[in-house]
Design a protein around this motif. Sequence first.
Motif, PDB file in Angstrom:
ATOM      1  N   GLU A 146     -61.209  11.373 -28.579  1.00  0.00           N
ATOM      2  CA  GLU A 146     -61.321  11.919 -27.279  1.00  0.00           C
ATOM      3  C   GLU A 146     -59.652  12.039 -26.639  1.00  0.00           C
ATOM      4  O   GLU A 146     -59.277  12.778 -25.572  1.00  0.00           O
ATOM      5  CB  GLU A 146     -61.775  10.934 -26.039  1.00  0.00           C
ATOM      6  N   ARG A 147     -59.075  11.337 -27.287  1.00  0.00           N
ATOM      7  CA  ARG A 147     -57.624  11.002 -26.962  1.00  0.00           C
ATOM      8  C   ARG A 147     -57.260  12.844 -27.121  1.00  0.00           C
ATOM      9  O   ARG A 147     -56.047  13.352 -26.382  1.00  0.00           O
ATOM     10  CB  ARG A 147     -56.625  10.826 -28.110  1.00  0.00           C
ATOM     11  N   GLU A 149     -58.544  15.636 -27.186  1.00  0.00           N
ATOM     12  CA  GLU A 149     -58.959  16.587 -26.017  1.00  0.00           C
ATOM     13  C   GLU A 149     -58.796  16.279 -24.896  1.00  0.00           C
ATOM     14  O   GLU A 149     -58.180  17.383 -23.708  1.00  0.00           O
ATOM     15  CB  GLU A 149     -60.710  16.173 -25.224  1.00  0.00           C
ATOM     16  N   ARG A 150     -58.099  15.121 -24.803  1.00  0.00           N
ATOM     17  CA  ARG A 150     -57.336  15.221 -22.876  1.00  0.00           C
ATOM     18  C   ARG A 150     -56.125  15.103 -23.448  1.00  0.00           C
ATOM     19  O   ARG A 150     -55.588  15.877 -22.276  1.00  0.00           O
ATOM     20  CB  ARG A 150     -57.164  13.454 -23.256  1.00  0.00           C
ATOM     21  N   GLU A 151     -55.004  15.043 -24.753  1.00  0.00           N
ATOM     22  CA  GLU A 151     -54.115  15.548 -24.021  1.00  0.00           C
ATOM     23  C   GLU A 151     -53.718  17.775 -24.294  1.00  0.00           C
ATOM     24  O   GLU A 151     -53.540  17.779 -23.787  1.00  0.00           O
ATOM     25  CB  GLU A 151     -53.424  15.630 -25.899  1.00  0.00           C
ATOM     26  N   LEU A 154     -55.089  18.118 -20.173  1.00  0.00           N
ATOM     27  CA  LEU A 154     -53.868  17.424 -19.638  1.00  0.00           C
ATOM     28  C   LEU A 154     -52.007  17.916 -19.483  1.00  0.00           C
ATOM     29  O   LEU A 154     -51.505  17.736 -18.615  1.00  0.00           O
ATOM     30  CB  LEU A 154     -54.050  15.718 -19.021  1.00  0.00           C
TER      31      LEU A 154
END
Length: 205
Positions: A146-147, A149-151, A154
């Motif tokens: 998840e981290r 994918e977020r990076e 975003l």
Amino acid sequence: MIGVKVREDSPLERLHAALRTLAAAELPGWEPLATRAATRVRSAGELLFDAGETPGQLFWVDAGYVVLEVSTAGGRTRTKSIVEGGELLGSVEVLRGEPSSYRARCLTRVVVTALPLAAVLALTRERLEWARALSARLTEVAQQRERRERELLLLTPEERWDALQRTRPALVAAVAQVELAPLVGVTPVALSRLKRRAREARAAR
């Protein structure tokens, strides 16, 4: 009970300590399992397992770096993550005994300890402590995914590179740029340009 002598500073003992931390408890059945563990040194470029294989082992990376890669339908290779010393490889599909969707390739000299997966899964069915340890590791893997994918969604490439240098400086120092670029989400050429702009910006201050 079967006994096994293990040095306190050995890869096997570090694996044991990591599993105990995940379980937040002692692990019944560890000593018989430890007699079946195998620690090996792998060279850069070697595969721990390939995509499509069903690994029969649970791998603990004690030292070095291992990249987890997937291939797209168009034949391109994408980097899922880079695992470093002190981490346990694991995914839901592997723990279900299914073929892996990714390959695990050594980026550097790697010291790896392998446990027989069937024996580990048997312990998770019989002992709550083992089930808790594996569940905790899968939670860690999900959080890491998840981290990442977020990076990718975003952050700009510059921000991702800055974050990588800040949070994993040893990885940046140990691994070639061509391997780091996919982790940042850019090509090696784009990463070179990005690094040059960063140097120029620092020099202009």
